[in-house]
Design a protein around this motif. Structure first.
Motif, PDB file in Angstrom:
ATOM      1  N   ASN A 228       0.816  -1.211   0.000  1.00 34.11           N
ATOM      2  CA  ASN A 228       0.000   0.000   0.000  1.00 34.11           C
ATOM      3  C   ASN A 228       0.859   1.274   0.000  1.00 34.11           C
TER       4      ASN A 228
ATOM      5  N   ALA B  65      -1.810   0.535  -8.639  1.00 30.20           N
ATOM      6  CA  ALA B  65      -2.115   1.795  -7.978  1.00 30.20           C
ATOM      7  C   ALA B  65      -2.420   2.867  -9.021  1.00 30.20           C
TER       8      ALA B  65
ATOM      9  N   THR C 242      -1.607  -1.967  -3.965  1.00 33.63           N
ATOM     10  CA  THR C 242      -2.714  -1.327  -3.257  1.00 33.63           C
ATOM     11  C   THR C 242      -4.015  -2.123  -3.320  1.00 33.63           C
TER      12      THR C 242
ATOM     13  N   ASN D 290      -6.360  -0.175  -1.007  1.00 36.10           N
ATOM     14  CA  ASN D 290      -5.677   0.915  -0.310  1.00 36.10           C
ATOM     15  C   ASN D 290      -5.491   0.609   1.173  1.00 36.10           C
TER      16      ASN D 290
END
Length: 527
Positions: free
Chosen positions: A259, A431, A462, A481
């Motif tokens: 993340n 991401a 993510t 996320n």
């Protein structure tokens, strides 16, 4: 005014309505994938295009398929606009918008060109043939064009992925001849439905119960329903086979979802978070007794020589648990996007990403576009692809490696399975896009797991990271996320599906049969 209305009505009938129908049906096909995932629409959404292309009074031969393709690919691939904003990379707001729109329009039109090509070929080659021969030609042409499409740099929205990850039964046709077996099934059912509608339209309203055309329409409709059921029964037969999972084939794998947003990934804060997050995650998973740990694509976003000086490298030396680490590999004056196998004794193996993302990882027509989008490259050096015939050996046997975009290219994973790959390791970033992109990426990996009859372990930056079994069932999937750690037992497999052994044999067979039936029709018409 009274003389104008009929002219406008006629124009509306001949131009506006067919175009609108094509657009709406294309959009419906686009809704089959994430975020809507109405997969069942794929079995009817192509039929209107088929009718419009073949209907005798239709003259918009190029516009209709182009609009349908724009509707489908434009909706399905709308997530590409998530590359905006790119101000964090130094790209001005307006330029960022322009780049996002350019990418979206380019990939949409690329897909629409395929649909238009199919329509043109269908119009030419289906003349003077019977109904079932026309359906055969339509299926063969679509599969053949998708096969050619997969050889190029842009390949994602195959009709087959409209069924993933929900219709696992039909996806098992991929074990027979890959994803194009699923594509062919969708086109065939839609084609029969379309042919039924064409016959129905020609039956005459007053003779529905008596006319031959009406009865033929009903037979074609019944044929489409029977084919739909038969294809799912074949898929169910493959889906219902039990998985043999001997204890000696077990492998406990840990996943780290770091993340690290792209907005900070290449800057000091992001580098610190990456090193700390992956080191701590590795130690935690190693203490849980995993056999190996998988990190995402570019987990350490710098050269491998620098990665060897990080705390993560030291932790692997201390714990001795194998780690698959995403980083950049040196190749002369260029670099590769790579996955490294690191053991307590040092580097064990390396796999370089084969399929690079156009614009994101390399610049097509660089002399023309290079000045416009040079800032998209994370490093000053030029990224180069790995060799297509790589294999990825690990301390636990040969693995099948897929780095991000490669998941969309079935042949890349099929080759590795054919060469002895026993499980899939998929590492991606994902991401900086909206949630539909990682969901579609998960759908791609689900198809690859089924086709190769392998367990798949997915680690993304993510989300969505996950574990998929050989039947395509998602046993675990991460959130978006979030920083997550997960450990799961998978099983190494050495089975080889028909597709793994022979590749896509169905498309050449369909094309061959289409040629034979077309020639037979020509000869019959000349007698």
């Amino acid at each position: 005014m009274p003389t104008v209305k009929p002219r406008l009505s006629k124009q509306h009938q001949r131009w506006v309505m067919p175009t609108l129908v094509a657009l709406v049906s294309g959009i419906l096909m686009g809704l089959t994938v994430a975020p809507v995932e109405a997969w069942f629409l794929a079995w009817i959404a192509l039929a209107p295009l088929w009718v419009l292309v073949l209907f005798p009074t239709q003259r918009l031969k190029l516009l209709i398929p182009l609009v349908w393709g724009i509707g489908y690919h434009g909706v399905a691939l709308a997530w590409i606009t998530g590359v905006h904003p790119m101000m964090w990379m130094g790209v001005p707001w307006l330029a960022s918008i322009a780049i996002a729109l350019f990418c979206w329009i380019a990939i949409t039109l690329w897909g629409a060109v395929l649909v238009t090509t199919w329509a043109v070929c269908m119009t030419v080659f289906s003349r003077g043939v019977g109904t079932f021969t026309r359906v055969l030609i339509g299926v063969a042409l679509w599969c053949g064009l998708e096969s050619l499409w997969s050889l190029g740099p842009l390949y994602w929205s195959s009709l087959s992925y409209t069924q993933s990850p929900h219709n696992l039964v039909i996806l098992h046709l991929g074990q027979i001849s890959g994803s194009l077996a699923v594509t062919g099934a969708i086109v065939a059912v839609n084609g029969l439905l379309a042919e039924a509608w064409i016959r129905y339209q020609g039956s005459g309203i007053g003779n529905r119960g008596l006319g031959k055309s009406y009865k033929a329409a009903m037979r074609l409709f019944a044929s489409s329903c029977l084919l739909f059921v038969a294809l799912h029964l074949v898929g169910f037969g493959l889906y219902s086979r039990p998985l043999v999972q001997p204890p000696q084939a077990a492998l406990k794998v840990g996943i780290i979802q770091g993340n690290i947003p792209n907005t900070i990934k290449l800057y000091p804060e992001g580098l610190r978070r990456a090193i700390a997050g992956y080191t701590e995650g590795y130690i935690t998973l190693a203490d849980r007794g995993v056999d190996a740990v998988l990190t995402p694509e570019g987990a350490l976003p710098f050269m491998w020589s620098e990665a060897l000086r990080t705390p993560l490298y030291s932790a692997v030396q201390q714990k001795g648990v194998t780690a698959w680490i995403g980083a950049f590999g040196e190749q002369g004056q260029s670099y590769t996007n790579s996955m490294f196998t690191l053991t307590g004794d040092g580097e064990f193996s390396r796999y370089d990403k084969v399929k690079l993302v156009p614009i994101g990882e390399y610049i097509p027509f660089e002399q023309i576009l290079g000045g416009l989008i040079h800032r998209l490259s994370p490093l000053e050096a030029k990224q180069v692809p790995g060799s297509p015939d790589q294999v990825f050996d690990t301390p636990f046997g040969r693995a099948i490696a897929a780095i991000c975009y490669s998941s969309a290219f079935p042949e890349q994973l099929r080759y590795q399975a054919n060469q002895g790959g026993q499980f899939i390791l998929s590492a991606a970033n994902n991401a900086h896009y909206n949630p539909s992109m990682p969901a579609q990426h998960h759908a791609q990996d689900t198809m690859r797991a089924i086709e190769s009859d392998r367990w798949a372990v997915r680690a993304t930056n993510t989300g969505y990271s996950g574990i998929v079994d050989p039947h395509g069932k998602t046993l675990w999937i991460s959130g978006l996320n979030t920083y997550e750690l997960h450990a799961e037992t998978i099983y190494r497999r050495t089975t080889q599906t028909l597709y793994v052994r022979w590749g896509d044999w169905l498309t050449p067979l369909l094309l061959g049969l289409a040629v034979v039936f077309k020639l037979t029709s020509i000869q019959a018409s000349q007698k």
